[in-house]
Motif scaffolding. Structure first.
Motif, PDB file in Angstrom:
ATOM      1  N   ILE A  94     -53.376 -51.223  47.447  1.00 63.58           N
ATOM      2  CA  ILE A  94     -53.715 -51.827  47.141  1.00 63.58           C
ATOM      3  C   ILE A  94     -54.064 -52.627  46.129  1.00 63.58           C
ATOM      4  N   SER A  95     -53.667 -51.287  44.865  1.00 66.62           N
ATOM      5  CA  SER A  95     -53.708 -51.579  43.495  1.00 66.62           C
ATOM      6  C   SER A  95     -53.108 -52.933  42.628  1.00 66.62           C
ATOM      7  N   LEU A  96     -51.640 -53.025  43.617  1.00 64.23           N
ATOM      8  CA  LEU A  96     -50.959 -54.180  43.187  1.00 64.23           C
ATOM      9  C   LEU A  96     -50.967 -55.065  43.496  1.00 64.23           C
ATOM     10  N   LEU A  97     -51.360 -54.931  45.420  1.00 62.19           N
ATOM     11  CA  LEU A  97     -51.796 -56.424  45.568  1.00 62.19           C
ATOM     12  C   LEU A  97     -53.109 -57.375  44.721  1.00 62.19           C
ATOM     13  N   THR A  98     -53.603 -56.054  44.375  1.00 63.69           N
ATOM     14  CA  THR A  98     -55.171 -56.821  44.106  1.00 63.69           C
ATOM     15  C   THR A  98     -54.679 -57.341  43.121  1.00 63.69           C
ATOM     16  N   PHE A  99     -53.747 -57.361  42.062  1.00 63.37           N
ATOM     17  CA  PHE A  99     -52.872 -57.426  41.090  1.00 63.37           C
ATOM     18  C   PHE A  99     -52.873 -59.105  41.448  1.00 63.37           C
ATOM     19  N   TYR A 100     -51.402 -58.827  41.855  1.00 61.16           N
ATOM     20  CA  TYR A 100     -50.802 -60.223  42.154  1.00 61.16           C
ATOM     21  C   TYR A 100     -51.886 -61.090  42.912  1.00 61.16           C
ATOM     22  N   LEU A 113     -47.255 -61.637  39.820  1.00 65.44           N
ATOM     23  CA  LEU A 113     -45.942 -61.005  40.160  1.00 65.44           C
ATOM     24  C   LEU A 113     -45.961 -60.102  38.920  1.00 65.44           C
ATOM     25  N   ILE A 114     -45.345 -60.233  37.984  1.00 61.54           N
ATOM     26  CA  ILE A 114     -45.468 -59.665  36.737  1.00 61.54           C
ATOM     27  C   ILE A 114     -46.399 -58.958  36.543  1.00 61.54           C
ATOM     28  N   TRP A 115     -47.719 -59.006  37.146  1.00 61.29           N
ATOM     29  CA  TRP A 115     -48.657 -58.062  36.726  1.00 61.29           C
ATOM     30  C   TRP A 115     -48.988 -56.844  37.519  1.00 61.29           C
ATOM     31  N   ALA A 116     -47.856 -57.085  39.210  1.00 57.48           N
ATOM     32  CA  ALA A 116     -48.416 -56.218  39.359  1.00 57.48           C
ATOM     33  C   ALA A 116     -46.857 -55.387  39.649  1.00 57.48           C
TER      34      ALA A 116
END
Length: 546
Positions: A94-100, A113-116
């Motif tokens: 969930i966190s990585l998708l939130t970052f995206y 994408l880079i952030w995640a």
């Protein structure tokens, strides 16, 4: 290059593959992982989901939200390591998708994408999503709170700003139900510093403030309020007193120097810790026109976390883990600037990446090699327990050190790409190299290392699980006898008293676990028979008198 529409699928699949498989390949670690899993287990055993317990006694260190999540997973998958760690793995996805999606909204798909991937491809941030501790869930809710406050303050349409105020109130309420009032304190200090930075200008209207506050009160009262109504204020008083103790003095011996968290974050969050340096201590990027205000919020949140928890007397590694969220955003800003040809990569940064990554490569390779050739280090160890642990029989295959070597090779490949200004490919290679390295290391090395530490002890507890007996430790404190012995409620209340177990008139068999340092001590207790010795641990049994 892949079509941008596939970016969220790449992130989701990567997160699932890195965070979920083999979650149960190693025992839960004392203290925190076992502590929290035991609280969830006791909820299931007692059917009491309204109050957190340890050893079937009130446990006022934490609110119940995370334990509810663990208990739910245990209901589905059984009481085991996989279920205890699954909530964090899910929140990792969930966190990585939130970052995206936030990154996409602030700038574009590539930034998201880079952030995640930057977060996924850093050491401690990655590891925490494969753990059974509270902080990844707590940190996510705090981060969401800050994001929604940012949106509320910057939103020009009143209807939308109210929605963001409600979302912010829900997020901070859930954070409070996860770990207590420390989240509200961090957010409050961050808001105050932001307000000072804009010279006390009006941030939002009174309606939004009231809506935010009422939503927070409503959500947090789902447990705090009901607990007071049901059982009176004493439990909440003890909970708040403990939180204050954490702030004012080192609890359970967890002290440390003022620079403790700065060192942990710099080393543990490689590579984002290195990539964030140019923006943390240098010129801020001018290319990020749409989100410069959010970048400001991330700087504030990062420094608030680092300074507050440096002041706090209790020093534990994961206390500063909230800083990983803003740190990853700051690092992503720098990387995006490089990719967009708007900033340059300085030589000092290349060398810092090589040296820091090189240190990790050496450590990853050296640990299994030293474990296989322990005769090299044993003469320098003065602790008898540590020596006995190292002498535990562990089967190594000889290839385990290659993870560190492969990581260094991939690190150098990424550095070559960076020097050739192939920034996107270089950083993606670095992030995935770290992720793959951790995945295989956790699978091939960590379970063997655990056999030198707690595995003999845990295996013994599992071997006597279900017996009608008392189990405790001597010379050290541990939550393992509760969780891995699967202690049930009931029995003599004196069983929590070590003196009674040693000398009292017991009504059940007593198992005591200690280590080699206390072998002579147990000569004073002839009723205790040594039934097993393994890996530095001693296992004693005392039978009740007939």
């Amino acid at each position: 290059m892949l079509n941008k529409k596939y970016y969220p699928y790449i992130i989701a699949v990567s997160a699932v593959l890195f965070f979920i498989p083999f979650l149960g390949s190693v025992h839960l670690f004392d203290w925190d992982e076992i502590n929290f899993a035991e609280s969830a287990r006791e909820m299931i055993v007692t059917g009491n989901f309204s109050r957190v317990q340890i050893d079937f006694q009130p446990f006022w260190e934490k609110p119940p939200l995370f334990f509810w999540m663990q208990a739910g997973c245990m209901k589905l998958f059984g009481i085991n390591e996989f279920a205890a760690r699954l909530p964090n793995a899910i929140f990792g996805i969930i966190s990585l998708l939130t970052f995206y999606f936030i990154g996409k909204k602030l700038h574009d798909e590539k930034f998201g994408l880079i952030w995640a991937l930057a977060y996924m491809g850093s050491f401690l941030p990655h590891l925490y999503f494969r753990s059974g501790i509270i902080d990844p869930v707590f940190n996510y809710f705090i981060f969401l709170t800050v994001f929604f406050l940012f949106k509320c303050i910057n939103e020009t349409l009143e209807k939308r700003s109210v929605i963001y105020a409600v979302a912010g109130g829900i997020s901070i309420g859930l954070a409070t139900l996860t770990k207590g009032p420390v989240g509200f304190l961090i957010v409050g200090i961050s808001v105050m510093i932001y307000w000072i930075s804009i010279r006390f200008k009006k941030m939002t209207n009174a309606k939004n403030i009231i809506v935010f506050a009422l939503t927070f009160i409503l959500i947090s009262s789902l447990w705090f309020g009901l607990e007071v109504i049901k059982n009176g204020p004493w439990f909440i008083k003890e909970f708040l007193r403990y939180q204050m103790d954490l702030f004012l003095k080192p609890v359970a011996g967890h002290g440390g120097p003022l620079y403790y968290h700065f060192l942990i974050v710099f080393l543990g969050c490689f590579p984002i810790s290195v990539l964030a340096l140019p923006l943390l201590f240098g010129k801020k990027p001018e290319f990020f026109k749409k989100d410069t205000n959010f970048l400001k919020w991330m700087f504030i949140l990062f420094w608030v976390v680092m300074i507050v928890f440096s002041i706090v007397k209790t020093k534990i590694v994961h206390y500063s883990s909230l800083a990983y969220f803003p740190l990853s955003f700051i690092a992503a800003c720098f990387v995006y600037g490089l990719i967009s040809n708007k900033t340059g990569l300085k030589k000092y940064l290349i060398w810092t990446i090589v040296l820091t990554g090189g240190v990790f490569s050496i450590l990853l390779a050296a640990l299994p090699l030293l474990a296989q050739h322990k005769e090299i280090i044993i003469p320098y160890i003065k602790d008898s327990f540590a020596v006995a642990c190292l002498n535990a029989p562990v089967k190594w295959y000889g290839y385990e050190f290659l993870t560190g070597i492969i990581y260094f090779i991939l690190l150098m490949i990424s550095v070559v790409m960076l020097k050739r200004k192939k920034f996107f490919n270089g950083f993606i290679t670095l992030f995935y190299a770290t992720s793959f390295c951790l995945f295989f290391y956790l699978l091939s090395v960590v379970p063997k290392i655990e056999k030198y530490s707690q595995s003999p002890y845990i295996n013994f507890l599992q071997s006597i699980k279900g017996q009608d007996a008392y189990v405790n430790t001597y010379g050290f404190y541990s939550y393992a006898p509760f969780y891995y012995f699967q202690k049930m409620p009931g029995g003599n209340i004196e069983s929590r008293n070590i003196e009674w177990l040693l000398n009292g008139t017991i009504d059940k068999p007593v198992y005591l676990v200690t280590n080699v340092k206390y072998k002579d001590t147990f000569k004073k207790f002839p009723e205790f028979k040594l039934i097993k010795e393994e890996g530095g641990f001693l296992f004693y049994l005392r039978m009740p008198s007939k």
